[in-house]
Design a protein around this motif. Structure first.
Motif, PDB file in Angstrom:
ATOM      1  N   LEU A  40     123.150  14.499  34.863  1.00 40.84           N
ATOM      2  CA  LEU A  40     121.944  15.203  34.777  1.00 40.84           C
ATOM      3  C   LEU A  40     122.188  16.438  33.602  1.00 40.84           C
ATOM      4  O   LEU A  40     121.263  16.964  33.034  1.00 40.84           O
ATOM      5  CB  LEU A  40     122.036  16.322  35.872  1.00 40.84           C
ATOM      6  CG  LEU A  40     121.900  15.624  37.467  1.00 40.84           C
ATOM      7  CD1 LEU A  40     121.371  16.630  38.567  1.00 40.84           C
ATOM      8  CD2 LEU A  40     120.711  14.396  37.047  1.00 40.84           C
ATOM      9  N   GLU A  41     123.529  16.567  33.045  1.00 43.39           N
ATOM     10  CA  GLU A  41     123.695  17.155  32.073  1.00 43.39           C
ATOM     11  C   GLU A  41     125.032  17.208  31.599  1.00 43.39           C
ATOM     12  O   GLU A  41     125.937  16.438  32.018  1.00 43.39           O
ATOM     13  CB  GLU A  41     123.794  18.919  32.633  1.00 43.39           C
ATOM     14  CG  GLU A  41     123.898  19.934  31.697  1.00 43.39           C
ATOM     15  CD  GLU A  41     122.849  20.090  30.602  1.00 43.39           C
ATOM     16  OE1 GLU A  41     122.837  19.253  29.715  1.00 43.39           O
ATOM     17  OE2 GLU A  41     121.994  20.842  30.620  1.00 43.39           O
ATOM     18  N   ARG A  42     125.051  17.386  30.336  1.00 42.72           N
ATOM     19  CA  ARG A  42     126.283  16.901  29.404  1.00 42.72           C
ATOM     20  C   ARG A  42     126.560  18.257  28.259  1.00 42.72           C
ATOM     21  O   ARG A  42     125.625  18.323  27.459  1.00 42.72           O
ATOM     22  CB  ARG A  42     126.280  15.703  28.726  1.00 42.72           C
ATOM     23  CG  ARG A  42     127.600  15.465  28.005  1.00 42.72           C
ATOM     24  CD  ARG A  42     127.828  14.162  27.200  1.00 42.72           C
ATOM     25  NE  ARG A  42     127.053  14.116  25.939  1.00 42.72           N
ATOM     26  CZ  ARG A  42     126.881  13.079  25.333  1.00 42.72           C
ATOM     27  NH1 ARG A  42     127.361  11.849  25.601  1.00 42.72           N
ATOM     28  NH2 ARG A  42     126.219  12.923  24.233  1.00 42.72           N
ATOM     29  N   ILE A  43     127.542  18.785  28.305  1.00 40.87           N
ATOM     30  CA  ILE A  43     127.915  20.071  27.284  1.00 40.87           C
ATOM     31  C   ILE A  43     128.897  19.741  26.497  1.00 40.87           C
ATOM     32  O   ILE A  43     129.729  19.205  27.008  1.00 40.87           O
ATOM     33  CB  ILE A  43     128.100  21.362  28.029  1.00 40.87           C
ATOM     34  CG1 ILE A  43     126.630  21.711  28.933  1.00 40.87           C
ATOM     35  CG2 ILE A  43     128.475  22.416  26.988  1.00 40.87           C
ATOM     36  CD1 ILE A  43     126.665  23.078  29.663  1.00 40.87           C
ATOM     37  N   HIS A  44     128.666  19.962  25.284  1.00 37.86           N
ATOM     38  CA  HIS A  44     129.716  19.543  24.326  1.00 37.86           C
ATOM     39  C   HIS A  44     129.613  20.760  22.910  1.00 37.86           C
ATOM     40  O   HIS A  44     128.748  21.337  23.039  1.00 37.86           O
ATOM     41  CB  HIS A  44     129.757  18.413  23.872  1.00 37.86           C
ATOM     42  CG  HIS A  44     128.546  18.029  23.138  1.00 37.86           C
ATOM     43  ND1 HIS A  44     128.034  18.289  21.840  1.00 37.86           N
ATOM     44  CD2 HIS A  44     127.405  17.072  23.891  1.00 37.86           C
ATOM     45  CE1 HIS A  44     127.087  17.738  21.724  1.00 37.86           C
ATOM     46  NE2 HIS A  44     126.460  17.119  22.791  1.00 37.86           N
ATOM     47  N   ILE A  92     122.475  12.228  29.221  1.00 34.25           N
ATOM     48  CA  ILE A  92     121.500  12.782  30.326  1.00 34.25           C
ATOM     49  C   ILE A  92     120.560  11.629  30.642  1.00 34.25           C
ATOM     50  O   ILE A  92     119.944  11.201  29.656  1.00 34.25           O
ATOM     51  CB  ILE A  92     120.960  13.943  29.725  1.00 34.25           C
ATOM     52  CG1 ILE A  92     122.156  15.265  29.625  1.00 34.25           C
ATOM     53  CG2 ILE A  92     120.139  14.493  30.983  1.00 34.25           C
ATOM     54  CD1 ILE A  92     121.420  16.458  29.257  1.00 34.25           C
TER      55      ILE A  92
END
Lengths: 241, 241
Positions: free
Chosen positions: A107-111, A122
DNA sequence: AATGTTTGTTCCGTGACACGGAACGACGCA
DNA sequence: TGCGTCGTTCCGTGTCACGGAACAAACATT
């Protein structure tokens, strides 16, 4: 006819395109004139777009609609602050995923700027058994589901993917005790991962993970951060999602 | 028939549901049996879901497809690290938006635990003239578009929304000089906003903004951060998106 | 309890329109 | 020049989408 249109749209997974008309006909197995007519309709609706006059790709309207899906949007919204905390604490790639059948959907990927090259985009789905998020979900999703996964041949994404049901079973038991799931190069070579489940009403509804280049993988430092984020989100969800 | 199905799906904007069968029939203007049949097909395809047995909402498959839309995914992916930087520097709500016709569509919104209650959800669209992101885009999107917006009656979301074309024109000229767009309670009462355009090949392809409760709105401190993020992303996009 | 109203659902005869094979012109290649 | 493949158009055929009507169930009102 709806089925044919859906078949065309779904044939864009997992890349999103672009594809030529002939490619679409081949991917869907539909006759060329049929694809031509339906694709034109889909373009008119904004569900597909034309690039350079000859290729089709998924259209912007689909993005707008997909963003509204309540079951995804609400969870993502609730989780975002905790994912932010986790990212700031670790400065590594952070994931939020849920189970969909026998797969995990991200649902989400933060980098940050040094983004890892990962297949976990996502909206993309991967086998439960090959990912940290998947294992965290699988360990807390009930016996019948676990047995179903263990009964089937285990898919593998790399040479390190677990293909032996006994080893996966042992890993899941460890996860059930510790509340943490580990994954080492089982989804991407050179990348390790640690994940923790998110609970809402007794069931694991999601999982949070941190993916790290194997070289700087320090579980002792990551584990508390991941667990903190997952527990924080769980507590928030208890207030009713 | 595709049109009818699309009409049903689009009728879920902007909330995502859930709606009852009778509501859908009313929202779409379609006969009840038609909605019943088509909705059942859409559920089978995963584009809609049923909740509590009697209501429909947008389905998970739509989220997965929407996330793959290349035009959105690529820009969001490239922008994310810069949005992270901006969030960490300001600890306020950060937006990424693009222009779609005469409206702005939000691609990403990042916030902490004290999230503002904003209408700027991901995938949601708002009038160009009422938002910081919109004004930043409008100021650098060419004369003909600006004139088209100024020619029509200006929509308003709050009592502070700019409805006088002359004032909007002046604001856009200031933005063209300074490279920054301001918005004060024009979209949400009590919330101010500062935005900067993102360029790729001479055109403004997106804009980044920070939304802040009016009480602690300090433009002098926010402006450099927003500009830095927008310029950083612009430079990255020059390398080819 | 009785009544009226709105709901979701099923049925089915009709007719519109989706269907895709065939044919076409345009393009790239050898 | 010939061949293969491309995207596109045409059109006769047959199918399946269509929605009015009828139904039962749930709810609202008295």
């Amino acid at each position: 006819m709806l089925d044919k249109a859906a078949l065309i749209v779904e044939s864009f997974r997992p890349t999103g395109g672009p594809y030529r008309l002939a490619e679409l006909a081949q991917r869907t197995g539909l006759p060329k004139p049929t694809v031509h007519r339906l694709a034109a309709d889909l373009v008119r609706l904004g569900w597909l777009e034309r690039t350079d006059g000859a290729r089709y790709r998924l259209g912007g309207r689909l993005f707008e609609l997909g963003s509204l899906v309540p079951r995804r949007r609400d969870l993502r919204e609730a989780a975002l602050p905790f994912l932010q905390d986790l990212f700031e604490a670790t400065r590594e790639t952070v994931h939020l995923g849920v189970r969909e059948g026998l797969e995990v959907v991200y649902l989400e990927r933060i980098h940050g700027h040094d983004a890892l090259q990962l297949p976990s985009h996502i909206g993309h789905s991967l086998p439960l058994s090959c990912t940290g998020v998947g294992k965290a979900l699988l360990a807390f999703c009930g016996t019948e589901l676990t047995e179903e996964v263990l009964a089937r041949p285990l898919p593998s994404l790399t040479a390190h993917s677990l293909t032996d049901p006994a080893r996966l079973r042992m890993a899941l038991e460890k996860t059930q005790v510790s509340g943490l799931a580990y994954e080492e190069q089982e989804a991407v070579p050179g990348v390790s991962c640690i994940a923790a489940p998110v609970f809402a009403g007794g069931d694991a509804v999601a999982a949070i993970s941190v993916a790290v280049p194997r070289a700087r993988f320090r579980p002792a430092q990551l584990a508390p951060a991941v667990r903190t984020a997952a527990l924080g989100l769980s507590r928030m969800l208890r207030g009713g999602i």
